[in-house]
Write a protein that holds these residues in place. Structure first.
Motif, PDB file in Angstrom:
ATOM      1  N   VAL A  83       0.811  -1.169   0.109  1.00 43.63           N
ATOM      2  CA  VAL A  83      -0.170  -0.171  -0.097  1.00 43.63           C
ATOM      3  C   VAL A  83       1.163   1.541  -0.094  1.00 43.63           C
ATOM      4  CG1 VAL A  83      -1.806   1.796   0.968  1.00 43.63           C
ATOM      5  CG2 VAL A  83      -2.197  -1.274   1.436  1.00 43.63           C
ATOM      6  N   GLN A  84       0.405   1.779  -0.791  1.00 44.88           N
ATOM      7  CA  GLN A  84       1.869   3.633  -1.003  1.00 44.88           C
ATOM      8  C   GLN A  84       0.996   4.378  -0.901  1.00 44.88           C
ATOM      9  OE1 GLN A  84       3.006   2.461  -4.662  1.00 44.88           O
ATOM     10  NE2 GLN A  84       4.916   1.793  -3.850  1.00 44.88           N
ATOM     11  N   LEU A  85      -1.237   4.434  -0.973  1.00 48.41           N
ATOM     12  CA  LEU A  85      -2.234   5.725  -1.533  1.00 48.41           C
ATOM     13  C   LEU A  85      -2.502   5.537  -0.566  1.00 48.41           C
ATOM     14  CD1 LEU A  85      -0.568   7.092  -5.323  1.00 48.41           C
ATOM     15  CD2 LEU A  85       0.794   8.166  -2.994  1.00 48.41           C
ATOM     16  N   SER A  86      -3.327   6.670   0.360  1.00 55.25           N
ATOM     17  CA  SER A  86      -4.481   6.558   0.914  1.00 55.25           C
ATOM     18  C   SER A  86      -5.531   7.864   0.797  1.00 55.25           C
ATOM     19  CB  SER A  86      -4.568   6.143   2.486  1.00 55.25           C
ATOM     20  OG  SER A  86      -5.815   5.800   2.801  1.00 55.25           O
ATOM     21  N   GLY A  87      -6.538   8.288   0.683  1.00 51.77           N
ATOM     22  CA  GLY A  87      -6.889   9.652   0.553  1.00 51.77           C
ATOM     23  C   GLY A  87      -8.124   9.936   1.921  1.00 51.77           C
ATOM     24  N   ASN A  88      -7.398   9.210   2.405  1.00 49.26           N
ATOM     25  CA  ASN A  88      -8.577   8.873   3.559  1.00 49.26           C
ATOM     26  C   ASN A  88      -7.696   8.906   4.785  1.00 49.26           C
ATOM     27  OD1 ASN A  88      -9.900   7.231   6.088  1.00 49.26           O
ATOM     28  ND2 ASN A  88     -11.210   8.277   4.491  1.00 49.26           N
ATOM     29  N   GLU A  89      -7.460   9.935   5.745  1.00 47.81           N
ATOM     30  CA  GLU A  89      -6.611   9.822   6.913  1.00 47.81           C
ATOM     31  C   GLU A  89      -6.817   9.333   8.002  1.00 47.81           C
ATOM     32  OE1 GLU A  89      -5.193  13.401  10.167  1.00 47.81           O
ATOM     33  OE2 GLU A  89      -6.859  13.751   8.737  1.00 47.81           O
ATOM     34  N   ALA A  90      -8.431   8.597   8.330  1.00 51.53           N
ATOM     35  CA  ALA A  90      -8.414   7.147   9.392  1.00 51.53           C
ATOM     36  C   ALA A  90      -7.334   5.988   9.275  1.00 51.53           C
ATOM     37  CB  ALA A  90      -9.896   7.627   9.143  1.00 51.53           C
ATOM     38  N   ILE A  91      -8.112   5.961   7.395  1.00 52.49           N
ATOM     39  CA  ILE A  91      -6.886   4.782   7.011  1.00 52.49           C
ATOM     40  C   ILE A  91      -6.101   4.636   6.835  1.00 52.49           C
ATOM     41  CG2 ILE A  91      -6.731   3.364   5.335  1.00 52.49           C
ATOM     42  CD1 ILE A  91     -10.091   3.932   4.300  1.00 52.49           C
ATOM     43  N   ARG A  92      -4.812   5.703   6.634  1.00 56.43           N
ATOM     44  CA  ARG A  92      -3.718   6.289   7.196  1.00 56.43           C
ATOM     45  C   ARG A  92      -3.140   5.748   7.983  1.00 56.43           C
ATOM     46  NH1 ARG A  92      -4.823  10.333   3.434  1.00 56.43           N
ATOM     47  NH2 ARG A  92      -4.929  12.027   5.269  1.00 56.43           N
ATOM     48  N   ASP A  93      -4.455   6.052   9.514  1.00 60.80           N
ATOM     49  CA  ASP A  93      -3.438   6.433  10.591  1.00 60.80           C
ATOM     50  C   ASP A  93      -3.465   5.049  10.834  1.00 60.80           C
ATOM     51  OD1 ASP A  93      -3.243   8.800  10.883  1.00 60.80           O
ATOM     52  OD2 ASP A  93      -4.849   9.435  11.845  1.00 60.80           O
ATOM     53  N   ALA A  94      -4.622   3.633  10.730  1.00 63.55           N
ATOM     54  CA  ALA A  94      -4.631   2.368  10.583  1.00 63.55           C
ATOM     55  C   ALA A  94      -3.587   1.558   9.912  1.00 63.55           C
ATOM     56  CB  ALA A  94      -6.236   2.431  10.405  1.00 63.55           C
ATOM     57  N   LEU A  95      -3.055   2.160   9.049  1.00 64.81           N
ATOM     58  CA  LEU A  95      -1.855   1.588   8.271  1.00 64.81           C
ATOM     59  C   LEU A  95      -0.712   1.782   8.957  1.00 64.81           C
ATOM     60  CD1 LEU A  95      -2.854   1.969   4.485  1.00 64.81           C
ATOM     61  CD2 LEU A  95      -3.328   0.346   5.693  1.00 64.81           C
ATOM     62  N   ALA A  96      -0.605   3.410   9.852  1.00 63.46           N
ATOM     63  CA  ALA A  96       0.678   3.584  10.182  1.00 63.46           C
ATOM     64  C   ALA A  96       0.833   2.944  10.989  1.00 63.46           C
ATOM     65  CB  ALA A  96       1.102   4.769  10.460  1.00 63.46           C
ATOM     66  N   GLU A  97      -0.383   2.628  12.575  1.00 66.67           N
ATOM     67  CA  GLU A  97      -0.079   1.493  13.514  1.00 66.67           C
ATOM     68  C   GLU A  97       0.451   0.367  13.285  1.00 66.67           C
ATOM     69  OE1 GLU A  97      -3.308   1.275  15.091  1.00 66.67           O
ATOM     70  OE2 GLU A  97      -4.655   3.814  15.224  1.00 66.67           O
ATOM     71  N   HIS A  98       0.432   0.138  12.374  1.00 63.74           N
ATOM     72  CA  HIS A  98       1.076  -1.692  11.541  1.00 63.74           C
ATOM     73  C   HIS A  98       2.332  -1.162  10.930  1.00 63.74           C
ATOM     74  CE1 HIS A  98      -3.613  -2.932  12.774  1.00 63.74           C
ATOM     75  NE2 HIS A  98      -2.763  -4.074  12.883  1.00 63.74           N
ATOM     76  N   ASN A  99       2.685  -0.024  10.139  1.00 69.48           N
ATOM     77  CA  ASN A  99       3.967  -0.275   9.505  1.00 69.48           C
ATOM     78  C   ASN A  99       3.817  -0.667   8.987  1.00 69.48           C
ATOM     79  OD1 ASN A  99       5.588  -0.178  12.669  1.00 69.48           O
ATOM     80  ND2 ASN A  99       5.385  -2.355  12.549  1.00 69.48           N
ATOM     81  N   THR A 100       2.687   0.326   7.903  1.00 70.53           N
ATOM     82  CA  THR A 100       2.288   0.650   6.415  1.00 70.53           C
ATOM     83  C   THR A 100       1.752   1.627   6.511  1.00 70.53           C
ATOM     84  OG1 THR A 100       1.102  -2.007   6.663  1.00 70.53           O
ATOM     85  CG2 THR A 100       1.032  -0.909   4.820  1.00 70.53           C
ATOM     86  N   PRO A 101       3.158   2.852   6.163  1.00 72.87           N
ATOM     87  CA  PRO A 101       2.510   4.139   6.155  1.00 72.87           C
ATOM     88  C   PRO A 101       2.344   4.674   4.878  1.00 72.87           C
ATOM     89  CG  PRO A 101       5.018   4.061   6.467  1.00 72.87           C
ATOM     90  CD  PRO A 101       3.957   2.155   6.875  1.00 72.87           C
ATOM     91  N   THR A 102       1.677   5.290   4.340  1.00 68.25           N
ATOM     92  CA  THR A 102       1.129   5.799   2.663  1.00 68.25           C
ATOM     93  C   THR A 102       1.178   7.519   3.114  1.00 68.25           C
ATOM     94  OG1 THR A 102      -1.412   6.071   4.114  1.00 68.25           O
ATOM     95  CG2 THR A 102      -0.842   4.065   2.922  1.00 68.25           C
ATOM     96  N   GLU A 103       0.949   8.128   2.124  1.00 70.46           N
ATOM     97  CA  GLU A 103       0.953   9.005   1.258  1.00 70.46           C
ATOM     98  C   GLU A 103      -0.273   9.684   0.907  1.00 70.46           C
ATOM     99  OE1 GLU A 103       4.513   9.593  -1.547  1.00 70.46           O
ATOM    100  OE2 GLU A 103       5.788   8.561  -0.491  1.00 70.46           O
ATOM    101  N   VAL A 104      -0.308  10.574   1.242  1.00 70.85           N
ATOM    102  CA  VAL A 104      -1.705  11.131   0.885  1.00 70.85           C
ATOM    103  C   VAL A 104      -1.338  11.910  -1.269  1.00 70.85           C
ATOM    104  CG1 VAL A 104      -3.661  13.462   0.056  1.00 70.85           C
ATOM    105  CG2 VAL A 104      -2.237  12.912   2.371  1.00 70.85           C
ATOM    106  N   PRO A 105      -2.397  10.961  -1.774  1.00 74.62           N
ATOM    107  CA  PRO A 105      -2.592  11.266  -3.842  1.00 74.62           C
ATOM    108  C   PRO A 105      -2.119  12.333  -3.750  1.00 74.62           C
ATOM    109  CG  PRO A 105      -3.888   9.832  -3.622  1.00 74.62           C
ATOM    110  CD  PRO A 105      -3.844  10.221  -1.788  1.00 74.62           C
ATOM    111  N   GLN A 106      -0.761  13.100  -5.321  1.00 73.66           N
ATOM    112  CA  GLN A 106      -0.935  14.401  -4.924  1.00 73.66           C
ATOM    113  C   GLN A 106      -1.720  14.674  -6.418  1.00 73.66           C
ATOM    114  OE1 GLN A 106       0.483  16.692  -2.962  1.00 73.66           O
ATOM    115  NE2 GLN A 106       0.233  15.098  -1.344  1.00 73.66           N
ATOM    116  N   PRO A 107      -2.258  15.439  -6.325  1.00 73.91           N
ATOM    117  CA  PRO A 107      -3.433  15.651  -8.173  1.00 73.91           C
ATOM    118  C   PRO A 107      -1.079  15.935  -8.849  1.00 73.91           C
ATOM    119  CG  PRO A 107      -2.875  17.715  -6.920  1.00 73.91           C
ATOM    120  CD  PRO A 107      -2.386  16.987  -6.272  1.00 73.91           C
TER     121      PRO A 107
END
Length: 107
Positions: A83-107
């Motif tokens: 997983v590399q991108l997520s547009g949802n902050e709650a999902i990014r936070d959940a992934l980060a808790e499991h050592n799966t950091p993501t980025e916000v998609p950029q236009p």
């Protein structure tokens, strides 16, 4: 992370009889933090799970414990993903808790 897809190999009336055991197994793995999201496929040919982790053998062991596997009425397919991108902050936070950091998609 893993995308897990299962496909029923028995009629739906047989699957429905076994779903309480399967759902108990699913809930156990959500409670343990193994699974992130999951649900039914449409049309109703099986289900899916997004699972945490990077050890395919561990995922295979978990899936082997699915009661539907024991009854021989489902086949699981495993795809490992990064997983590399997520547009949802709650999902990014959940992934980060499991050592799966993501980025916000950029236009």
């Amino acid at each position: 992370m893993f995308i897990l897809l299962n496909t029923y190999t028995a009629p739906l009336d047989r699957i429905d009889e076994l779903l309480p055991e399967h759902r108990a197994w699913v809930h156990k793995h959500f409670a343990a933090g193994d699974f992130f999201i999951g649900g039914r496929r449409e049309p109703r040919t099986g289900g899916f799970v997004i699972a945490f982790g990077d050890d395919k053998a561990a995922i295979e062991d978990i899936l082997a414990q699915d009661p539907l596997v024991g009854y021989g009425v489902v086949e699981w397919h495993i795809e490992q993903v990064e997983v590399q991108l997520s547009g949802n902050e709650a999902i990014r936070d959940a992934l980060a808790e499991h050592n799966t950091p993501t980025e916000v998609p950029q236009p």
